[in-house]
Design a protein around this motif. Structure first.
Motif, short mmCIF file in Angstrom:
data_model
loop_
_atom_site.label_atom_id
_atom_site.label_comp_id
_atom_site.label_asym_id
_atom_site.label_seq_id
_atom_site.Cartn_x
_atom_site.Cartn_y
_atom_site.Cartn_z
N ASN A 1 -7.50 -7.82 0.43
CA ASN A 1 -6.38 -8.21 1.28
C ASN A 1 -6.43 -7.49 2.63
O ASN A 1 -6.12 -8.09 3.68
CB ASN A 1 -5.05 -7.91 0.58
N HIS B 1 -9.03 -9.18 4.69
CA HIS B 1 -8.57 -10.50 5.10
C HIS B 1 -7.52 -10.40 6.22
O HIS B 1 -7.61 -11.12 7.23
CB HIS B 1 -7.97 -11.22 3.89
N LEU B 2 -6.54 -9.53 6.06
CA LEU B 2 -5.48 -9.41 7.05
C LEU B 2 -6.03 -8.94 8.40
O LEU B 2 -5.62 -9.44 9.45
CB LEU B 2 -4.41 -8.44 6.56
N GLN C 1 -7.84 -11.86 10.00
CA GLN C 1 -6.92 -12.88 10.49
C GLN C 1 -6.25 -12.46 11.80
O GLN C 1 -5.95 -13.29 12.65
CB GLN C 1 -5.86 -13.18 9.43
N THR C 2 -5.99 -11.18 11.93
CA THR C 2 -5.33 -10.68 13.14
C THR C 2 -6.32 -10.24 14.21
O THR C 2 -5.92 -9.78 15.28
CB THR C 2 -4.41 -9.50 12.78
N PHE D 1 1.23 -4.71 8.75
CA PHE D 1 0.82 -6.11 8.59
C PHE D 1 1.99 -7.04 8.26
O PHE D 1 1.81 -8.25 8.17
CB PHE D 1 -0.25 -6.23 7.49
N VAL E 1 3.57 -7.38 5.44
CA VAL E 1 3.35 -7.95 4.11
C VAL E 1 3.80 -6.92 3.09
O VAL E 1 3.44 -5.74 3.18
CB VAL E 1 1.88 -8.32 3.88
N LEU F 1 -1.50 -17.18 6.77
CA LEU F 1 -0.82 -15.96 7.17
C LEU F 1 0.59 -16.25 7.70
O LEU F 1 1.53 -15.52 7.40
CB LEU F 1 -1.63 -15.23 8.25
#
Length: 254
Positions: A7, A10-11, A14-15, A55, A57, A72
Motif C-alpha cells: 500500500n 502504491h500510494l 499514485q501521488t 496519505f 488513508v 485513490l
C-alpha cells in the motif's frame, strides 16, 4: 510483501512522490521509509499515525485492504475513510443483492472488502428492495433464532455505527463470523447486543472486532417462501423470481 508495504508503494506511486519527499514529511530518514516499503521493517505506532494522516488513508485500510484495487479518489471520499464496501450492479444500474454461501463465513470475513470476491458471489434482484445496499446471509446454528438453518437473512447496509438503533435486529459481521442480534446499547468503543434465544447472555462486541452491520429487512426460505409479509402482492412478486433463485441454489446451498 505485506499489505502495508504494498500500500505504501502504491500510494506513493499514485501521488508521484519520491521516497525522500515522503520521508521528510514523516520526519524520518529516507532509509527508514525505504525499509517500510520493502517490508524489511514495520513502522512504530507514532510513524504509522503520521503515514495515515499524510496519505489521508485510515490505519485500518492501510493494514488490512489491498488499496491497489480501488481508485485513490474513491478512498478520499469515504466517510471516515474506514470501511470499503464493494458492490455490483445489473445492466440497469440497480445494485445486486449478493448471497453469501453456507459454510463461507470466514471466506466472507476475509474477502468482504475485495471487489473480486464480492463480484464472484451469486446474486438475486428483489424489486421491492431499492434505494439502499442489501446482502443475504445464511442463518446457521442456535445463535440466530427465530431463523432455522436454510433461511437467508436479507440485511440493509448500515454505514455508521451511530445509525444503529437500540431494539432493532442486525446481522453483524465480526472477525469471528456472523451473528444475528438485537442491539441494546452503543458504547464509546463497543456495542452491546443480545439474542432472541434467552439461553444466551447479552454481550459486548468491540469496535475492533466489528467489521460490518446489516439491519434486518426480510427473511427468505430456501424453498422460495418469504417470511414477514401479509401482502399477497409482494409474495407474488417474489414468486416471480423463483427461476433466478433456482439458478443460484446449487451455488449457495453447499
Amino acid at each position: 510483501m505485506s499489505i502495508l508495504s504494498e500500500n505504501l508503494r502504491h500510494l506513493r506511486a499514485q501521488t508521484k512522490l519520491s521516497q525522500q519527499k515522503v520521508a521528510d514529511a514523516l520526519l524520518i530518514s529516507r532509509g527508514a521509509y525505504e525499509k517500510y516499503e520493502s517490508d524489511h521493517a514495520q513502522p512504530p505506532n507514532d510513524t504509522l499515525v503520521r503515514i495515515s494522516r499524510y496519505f489521508k488513508v485510515s490505519i485500518d485500510l492501510l493494514l488490512t485492504v489491498d488499496l491497489r484495487k480501488y481508485p485513490l479518489e474513491s478512498l478520499m471520499k469515504l466517510s471516515d475513510n474506514r470501511i470499503l464496501l464493494p458492490i455490483t450492479v445489473d445492466n440497469t444500474g440497480e445494485n445486486k443483492i449478493q448471497i453469501v454461501p453456507y459454510k463461507a463465513q470466514m471466506g466472507y470475513v476475509n474477502g468482504f472488502s475485495d471487489p473480486e470476491y464480492i463480484g464472484g458471489l451469486q446474486h438475486i434482484s428483489l424489486p421491492f428492495l431499492r434505494n439502499a445496499i442489501y446482502r443475504g446471509f445464511p442463518a446457521e446454528g442456535d445463535s440466530m433464532p427465530p431463523f432455522k438453518d436454510g433461511t437467508y437473512i436479507i440485511g440493509r447496509y448500515v454505514e455508521k455505527i451511530t445509525e444503529m438503533k437500540a431494539g432493532k435486529n442486525y446481522l453483524i459481521v465480526t472477525r469471528g463470523g456472523f451473528v444475528y442480534k438485537k442491539l441494546t446499547s452503543i458504547g464509546e468503543n463497543s456495542i452491546w447486543v443480545k439474542s432472541d434465544n434467552t439461553y444466551f447472555e447479552p454481550y459486548e462486541i468491540s469496535s475492533y472486532d466489528l467489521l460490518q452491520v446489516w439491519e434486518y429487512q426480510y427473511s427468505l426460505l430456501k424453498d422460495y417462501d418469504i417470511l414477514d409479509f401479509a401482502d399477497n402482492s409482494v409474495k407474488e412478486m417474489f414468486l416471480s423470481l423463483k427461476e433466478d433463485i433456482k439458478r443460484i441454489e446449487k451455488h449457495i446451498i453447499q
